[in-house]
Design a protein around this motif. Structure first.
Motif, PDB file in Angstrom:
ATOM      1  N   HIS A  31      -3.174   3.151  -2.747  1.00  0.00           N
ATOM      2  CA  HIS A  31      -3.142   2.294  -3.935  1.00  0.00           C
ATOM      3  C   HIS A  31      -2.274   1.069  -3.653  1.00  0.00           C
ATOM      4  O   HIS A  31      -1.337   1.134  -2.868  1.00  0.00           O
ATOM      5  N   ASP A  32      -2.574  -0.039  -4.315  1.00  0.00           N
ATOM      6  CA  ASP A  32      -1.764  -1.249  -4.201  1.00  0.00           C
ATOM      7  C   ASP A  32      -0.706  -1.230  -5.291  1.00  0.00           C
ATOM      8  O   ASP A  32      -0.989  -1.472  -6.468  1.00  0.00           O
ATOM      9  N   PRO A  48       0.826  -1.206   0.000  1.00  0.00           N
ATOM     10  CA  PRO A  48       0.000   0.000   0.000  1.00  0.00           C
ATOM     11  C   PRO A  48       0.865   1.263   0.000  1.00  0.00           C
ATOM     12  O   PRO A  48       1.784   1.396   0.799  1.00  0.00           O
TER      13      PRO A  48
END
Length: 157
Positions: free
Chosen positions: A73-74, A69
């Protein structure tokens, strides 16, 4: 874009590590790379003007891409890319949009109004390698830290 400037743009690459202490010692102490921003999952280093990022990746036998993370967002790990000027980044983002690139992370401004504010986008090459292209409104923020270095408080001197 490449070829129309006299200065080299800083390169950046992210790579997986199974703990964060080892790269802190190797890159920070052994190689003398100043540490930039960091979290519980990653550390930025200034590798002689280029940005490298050690991302914590737990061991995995399934071979699937790991994600960490970052700003909600990943982010896929590993990834690599180039740091552009804002103008060149915007030009590339538009070119990729017109070309129908399937973004992992759509072009956007990360860390808005914070230390290290930057434009970023992620997508895959045909072999599945993740790429990030980014730009800073202030290139001086490339290795800026979120907080001051308070490690001296931990020393027993």
């Amino acid at each position: 874009m490449p070829g129309d400037r006299s200065e080299l743009d800083p390169f950046h690459i992210a790579f997986p590590v199974d703990d964060l202490d080892a790269p802190r010692t190797f890159y920070g102490t052994t190689l003398g790379c100043p540490e930039g921003r960091s979290s519980a999952h990653w550390i930025d280093f200034d590798l002689f003007g280029h940005q490298i990022v050690a991302h914590l990746k737990p061991s995995s036998a399934n071979g699937k891409a790991h994600r960490n993370p970052v700003d909600g967002h990943d982010v896929p790990v590993p990834y690599f890319g180039v740091v552009f000027s804002m103008k060149d980044w915007e030009t590339l983002a538009e070119r990729l949009r017109r070309g129908g690139i399937d973004f992992i992370i759509e072009p956007y401004i990360r860390f808005r109004a914070e230390v290290g504010e930057q434009a970023t986008m992620f997508f895959l090459d045909p072999a599945g390698n993740a790429l990030e292209f980014k730009a800073f409104p202030d290139i001086g923020q490339l290795f800026a830290k979120l907080w001051p270095d308070l490690s001296f408080l931990l020393s027993e001197n």
